[in-house]
Design a protein around this motif. Structure first.
Motif, PDB file in Angstrom:
ATOM      1  N   GLY A 252      30.179  67.141  25.877  1.00 24.62           N
ATOM      2  CA  GLY A 252      30.818  68.258  24.890  1.00 24.62           C
ATOM      3  C   GLY A 252      28.747  69.382  25.252  1.00 24.62           C
ATOM      4  N   ALA A 253      28.433  68.600  24.304  1.00 28.81           N
ATOM      5  CA  ALA A 253      27.160  69.118  24.404  1.00 28.81           C
ATOM      6  C   ALA A 253      26.432  69.213  26.121  1.00 28.81           C
ATOM      7  CB  ALA A 253      26.162  69.037  23.209  1.00 28.81           C
ATOM      8  N   ALA A 254      26.421  68.544  26.502  1.00 28.92           N
ATOM      9  CA  ALA A 254      25.495  68.337  27.385  1.00 28.92           C
ATOM     10  C   ALA A 254      26.037  69.581  28.979  1.00 28.92           C
ATOM     11  CB  ALA A 254      25.325  67.540  27.745  1.00 28.92           C
ATOM     12  N   ILE A 255      27.217  69.220  28.793  1.00 27.03           N
ATOM     13  CA  ILE A 255      28.105  70.443  29.230  1.00 27.03           C
ATOM     14  C   ILE A 255      27.704  71.525  28.856  1.00 27.03           C
ATOM     15  CG2 ILE A 255      30.373  71.499  30.216  1.00 27.03           C
ATOM     16  CD1 ILE A 255      31.441  68.264  29.891  1.00 27.03           C
ATOM     17  N   MET A 256      28.098  71.822  27.602  1.00 23.07           N
ATOM     18  CA  MET A 256      27.995  72.853  27.658  1.00 23.07           C
ATOM     19  C   MET A 256      26.888  73.498  27.933  1.00 23.07           C
ATOM     20  SD  MET A 256      30.836  74.642  26.860  1.00 23.07           S
ATOM     21  CE  MET A 256      30.452  76.104  26.169  1.00 23.07           C
ATOM     22  N   GLU A 257      25.746  72.927  27.353  1.00 22.27           N
ATOM     23  CA  GLU A 257      24.468  72.918  27.756  1.00 22.27           C
ATOM     24  C   GLU A 257      24.401  73.249  29.610  1.00 22.27           C
ATOM     25  OE1 GLU A 257      19.783  71.551  27.364  1.00 22.27           O
ATOM     26  OE2 GLU A 257      21.114  70.250  26.582  1.00 22.27           O
ATOM     27  N   ALA A 258      24.794  73.016  30.167  1.00 21.29           N
ATOM     28  CA  ALA A 258      24.387  73.569  31.203  1.00 21.29           C
ATOM     29  C   ALA A 258      24.797  74.136  32.217  1.00 21.29           C
ATOM     30  CB  ALA A 258      25.020  71.770  32.262  1.00 21.29           C
TER      31      ALA A 258
END
Length: 518
Positions: free
Chosen positions: A127-133
């Motif tokens: 979740g965190a990685a998707i949102m950051e991207a």
């Protein structure tokens, strides 16, 4: 030229905006993009049948089985069929999904899946990685205007039920806290879930069901509101929101034990820890109520690999003084996801003209009575893309900025924390993992009385959302999926979707029974 307003800065809203490009759109969010979004907290990943030996048919079958008869099979198949394209979209936006040495995407297994089909990032960081991207992609896309520090309050419409804009409040310091109206030809509601209506939730503090209430008050149809999923393994460490111990831990072999070290999940289902979430949640709840403090034991299955394999959970445990490498993790069920919401078609269109809903605020029919693990992020991107495509087909590529009209000075009031706590207590105690009619009716009456008497806009909207769930739960006289009633423990022979009464009708019913309040 037409204008598009996206309300919400989580996964569904950002993905919609990106797929709308080059058609101009405006995103509004009370907080900086990604903050306050449940998607950023998602640990498991995205379900996609793209691995060897897996298939769309298998993914559909697993989803239908978990949904306990209430899934819309056509919508489920549509979602599963478009998973591969959406994964490639996310890769194109820079999401660093885990790969093996051969460059293939690594996939894991979660409860009620018949194959390894969860695409992850560093174990529990999806979740965190998707949102950051996606936040980075949005900020570099010229067609997307981002207005942070702007909260939508009400949807405005013409008498023919065409939504024409939203009343908003500007809470960013540059706007000196003011009210206003934003005019748009198409509005995409992407406001997230309802977790903070409950005293124990894995959702961020902003997930108060305000978008659900806003749509309902405008007259949008609300479907299957009673189906609220409780995650079986939130960390029971006294934190609010409750940190999540991802289901992927159980997928890796972690087991549930009581405080005497006895494994208990197999007594409730042959699949044990990997049974559907509603069953595992009730098993954990039973142990918790009995005082046998349920725990998730990953010592044998994961052990020394824990810090590297699941860094987010490990960090939360260590912050609470628990070492999951050598100790079991105390857990309890917590509200996690809302299967119901604003009813939409396959393109995200609601019952109101010009209004779309995507993400957790929507009810597309893919989750039924019990969401299959890691289908939520997939649903968000699939139907966000479809909504964006539908808007572009209708409006073309030429667009104009959303107009801001009638700005006026607002008079913000402090939130009544005692009233908010009352809502959360009533929902957790009476509309939680296990329900019964008399308790639900008493709580519904208390919620209605609070809604009528409160002077807080926030509490008014919270109680509106809560009453949609409460009234639907009271009317469903059976147990199905995540909705379990001790007074109606059997599942009815025929599955039926539900539609929540409009808030005004609920008020009329209450006043007819209890009389007008002085």
């Amino acid at each position: 030229m037409a204008s598009v307003l996206v309300i919400g800065g989580g996964l569904a809203g950002l993905f919609t905006a990106l797929k709308l490009s080059p058609l101009p759109c405006t995103i509004i969010s009370p907080l900086p993009l990604g903050q306050g979004a449940s998607s950023a907290w998602a640990q498991g990943g995205i379900a996609a049948a793209i691995g060897e030996g897996d298939s769309v048919d298998k993914h559909v079958a697993d989803t239908l089985a978990a949904g306990a008869g209430l899934c819309d099979e056509r919508m489920v198949r549509l979602m599963a069929s478009e998973a591969n394209d959406r994964i490639h979209d996310l890769l194109g936006f820079g999401v660093p999904f885990d790969r093996d040495l051969g460059g293939r995407l690594v996939q894991s297994r979660e409860a009620a899946h018949s194959a390894n089909r969860i695409v992850r990032v560093r174990g529990d960081m999806a979740g965190a990685a998707i949102m950051e991207a996606l936040v980075a992609a949005v900020r570099r896309t010229p067609s997307i205007r981002v207005l942070e520090g702007v909260e939508a309050l009400e949807l405005e419409k013409w008498p023919d039920d065409t939504v024409i804009g939203a009343s908003v409040e500007f809470i960013h310091e540059n706007f000196d806290r003011a009210g206003g109206f934003m005019r748009a030809d198409r509005i995409v509601l992407a406001t997230g879930g309802i977790g903070q209506l409950f005293a124990r939730s894995t959702n961020p503090p902003e997930a108060r069901g305000l978008g659900l209430a806003m749509a309902s008050l405008a007259g949008a149809r609300i479907a299957n509101a009673e189906f609220v999923q409780f995650h079986p393994t939130a960390l029971d460490i006294g934190m609010d929101p409750a940190p999540l111990a991802t289901e992927a831990l159980r997928g890796e072999g972690a087991i549930l034990i009581d405080n005497a070290g006895k494994r208990f999940a197999l007594a409730h289902h042959p699949d044990g820890e990997l049974a559907p979430r509603d069953i595992v949640a009730r098993a954990v709840f039973e142990e918790w109520v009995a005082g046998r403090r349920p725990m998730l034991d990953a010592r044998a299955a994961i052990g020394d690999r824990f810090p590297e394999a699941f860094p987010a959970v490990y960090a939360r445990c260590r912050a609470a003084g628990i070492d999951p490498v050598t100790e079991p993790i105390p857990v309890a069920p917590a509200e996690h996801y809302h299967m119901g919401g604003v009813a939409t078609d396959e393109n995200g269109l609601t019952s109101l003209k010009g209004l779309y809903a995507v993400g957790e605020v929507a009810c597309t029919g893919v989750h039924g009575a019990n969401r299959l693990a890691s289908n939520s992020l997939l649903e968000a991107v699939v139907f966000a893309a479809r909504a964006a495509e539908h808007v572009r087909t209708e409006l073309g590529e030429a667009g104009s900025p959303v107009r801001i009209l009638d700005r006026s000075i607002a008079n913000p009031q402090p939130e009544p924390m005692d009233e908010i706590a009352t809502v959360r207590r009533l929902m957790a105690e009476r509309f939680g993992v296990v329900r019964n009619g008399p308790d639900m009716q008493a709580a519904l009456d208390e919620l209605m009385a609070l809604r009528i008497s409160t002077r807080s806009r926030t509490v008014f909207r919270m109680t509106t959302a809560a009453l949609l769930i409460a009234s639907s739960a009271l009317e469903r006289q059976e147990s199905r999926g995540a909705h379990f009633r001790t007074d109606y423990p059997e599942t009815a022979p025929a599955a039926r979707a539900s539609e929540a009464p409009f808030p005004g009708l609920l008020v009329e019913r209450y006043l007819a029974t209890n009389g007008a309040l002085a």
